[in-house]
Enzyme design. Sequence first.
Site, PDB file in Angstrom:
ATOM      1  N   LYS A   1      11.094   1.198   2.373  1.00 24.17           N
ATOM      2  CA  LYS A   1      11.538   1.045   0.952  1.00 24.17           C
ATOM      3  C   LYS A   1      11.141   2.434   0.319  1.00 24.17           C
ATOM      4  O   LYS A   1      10.203   2.918   0.692  1.00 24.17           O
ATOM      5  CB  LYS A   1      10.629   0.020   0.394  1.00 24.17           C
ATOM      6  CG  LYS A   1      10.446  -0.349  -0.930  1.00 24.17           C
ATOM      7  CD  LYS A   1       9.677  -1.492  -1.382  1.00 24.17           C
ATOM      8  CE  LYS A   1       9.831  -1.899  -2.878  1.00 24.17           C
ATOM      9  NZ  LYS A   1       9.074  -2.888  -3.419  1.00 24.17           N
TER      10      LYS A   1
ATOM     11  N   SER B   1      11.239  -7.040  -5.262  1.00 29.93           N
ATOM     12  CA  SER B   1      11.896  -5.576  -5.554  1.00 29.93           C
ATOM     13  C   SER B   1      12.155  -5.112  -4.030  1.00 29.93           C
ATOM     14  O   SER B   1      13.233  -4.282  -3.957  1.00 29.93           O
ATOM     15  CB  SER B   1      11.041  -4.812  -6.160  1.00 29.93           C
ATOM     16  OG  SER B   1       9.765  -4.626  -5.534  1.00 29.93           O
TER      17      SER B   1
ATOM     18  N   SER C   1       7.075  -9.061  -3.895  1.00 28.48           N
ATOM     19  CA  SER C   1       8.151  -8.520  -3.499  1.00 28.48           C
ATOM     20  C   SER C   1       8.577  -8.263  -2.185  1.00 28.48           C
ATOM     21  O   SER C   1       9.649  -7.703  -1.542  1.00 28.48           O
ATOM     22  CB  SER C   1       8.113  -6.996  -4.154  1.00 28.48           C
ATOM     23  OG  SER C   1       8.497  -7.267  -5.541  1.00 28.48           O
TER      24      SER C   1
HETATM   25  N1  GLN Z   1       8.815  -9.562  -9.479  1.00 32.75           N
HETATM   26  C1  GLN Z   1       7.690  -9.173  -9.736  1.00 32.75           C
HETATM   27  C2  GLN Z   1       7.704  -7.833 -10.721  1.00 32.75           C
HETATM   28  O1  GLN Z   1       8.931  -7.883 -11.210  1.00 32.75           O
HETATM   29  C3  GLN Z   1       6.951  -8.648  -8.310  1.00 32.75           C
HETATM   30  C4  GLN Z   1       7.463  -7.257  -8.135  1.00 32.75           C
HETATM   31  C5  GLN Z   1       6.893  -6.487  -6.997  1.00 32.75           C
HETATM   32  O2  GLN Z   1       5.978  -7.547  -6.095  1.00 32.75           O
HETATM   33  N2  GLN Z   1       6.923  -5.294  -6.603  1.00 32.75           N
HETATM   34  O3  GLN Z   1       6.564  -7.428 -10.962  1.00 32.75           O
END
Ligand code: GLN
Length: 497
Positions: free
Chosen positions: A82, A157, A181
């Site tokens: 990532k 994400s 994410s």
């Molecule tokens: N969807 C969550 C957010 O937008 C989690 C994102 C993540 O785990 N990086 O914060």
Amino acid sequence: MIEICTETLASIRRRLAAGELSAEEVVRACLERIDTLEPTVHAFITRMDEQALAQARGMDAAGRGPDVPRTHPLWGVPVAIKDVLSSKGVRTTCGSRMLADYVPCFDAVAVEKLKDAGAIILGKLNMDEFAMGSSTENSAFGPTRNPWNLDKVPGGSSGGSAAAVAAHMAFGALGTDTGGSIRQPASFCGLVGLKPTYGRVSRYGLVAYASSLDQIGPMCRTVEDAAILLKVIAGHDARDSTSVDAPVPDYPAMLAERFDLSGLTVGLPGEYWGEGVDAEVVTACREAITAAERLGAKCVPVSLPHTAHAVAAYYIVAMAEASSNLARFDGIRYGFRDGQARELIEMYRSTRSQGFGEEVQRRIMLGTFALSSGYYDAYYKKAAQVRRLVQQDFLRAFDQCDVIGGPVAPTTAFGLGEKIDDPLTMYLTDIFTNPLNLAGLPGLSLPVGLAKDSGLPVGLQIIGPNFSEGLILQVAYIMERNLPVLSMPAGVEQNRS
Ligand code: GLN
């Protein structure tokens, strides 16, 4: 060549170590696969074809002694990362215009550990900007598509990580999980995704979103593959003061220690199985729980009464921390700068409004507000208190069970564009993943089948107490062998013909 790509990480590493395949052959197979599918899937922000091939050739030339599996557990295995993890000499964008040209001079510890284990890095994967999002549509580099159905999001994400592994472009990937994410994109793309306990994996070199919630973890096609990757990246690191100095169990070896689920109690929280969850998701998860019972598990109802408040608490804590962490991107110390600005304040303002996308700006503003004097007690402090209540819910539940089971997300993958204009609806999709980050707990998304109506993958979340990754992996491993095998993602295969 496609046959090579569809193998599991565990099997490809065995064949590489045995000399049945050369590292170059395996890398070439992946690159060919990426060439074919990347134009539609768009999982990568940066490809590292030349570096990967050069590394593979170098490894082949050096040969592989009998000690390879022990000294280099990932010898020649192509993986991807990532784009929020620092990679020495390779740009690390965080999916943001702000860092579009940023080339770090060091590797994140997790990346360094992969390299030391002999892994070959194929590239940097797409993501929501600074890991803020649940669909990968917030990337400054354009969205990633779900290989199962190209009109759907891969989740986020870590959507690039999920899509790359689901489409057989890489044998495994690293994602990060601040509020879901790793687990949610794994669920949307039919993968095993594991968010380790907070402190299990060093965050050194992970560009911070919300430091008290962020963790790095593996995203793979099988439980065994996830166990192999976790063992490589886990462990204490003096450079991350929150990394925990506890021995790293031999996760892959632990998988063979259990044959069934007898003696295991699975807690089923009423809050995770009730209203608001799509019927097709409930059905697929229930079938998996029935399979677990057949394998000897005893299921008991448990309660996590503060679940309904977890999303609100999570978004306040996450935005507050993000507003502070992202202050460093000011046009002076890092990244993009608007060189046209004539004076300092104008430079800050125009740099940050051009460098950050809409969602990131929204979160910085809300986070700053929640921390501002006069509002701190009403928002941040309250959220911190709710966070403790959420954690206590889990501690109480674990008095009655060994692991907790429930859906990863209330739906299967949703449509591209479906939720992007409605941030609150997007935030609510995190309802079953945010609580674990607030509590610091480990959780795994296990693909349990395809949903009846949408035909898309469904993930069951297996949650355990702190540092119970070994147990979670064992449970998932036994269930995996007794659940339907998900075949190749249909969307991508249609696209190939
Ligand atoms: N969807 C969550 C957010 O937008 C989690 C994102 C993540 O785990 N990086 O914060």
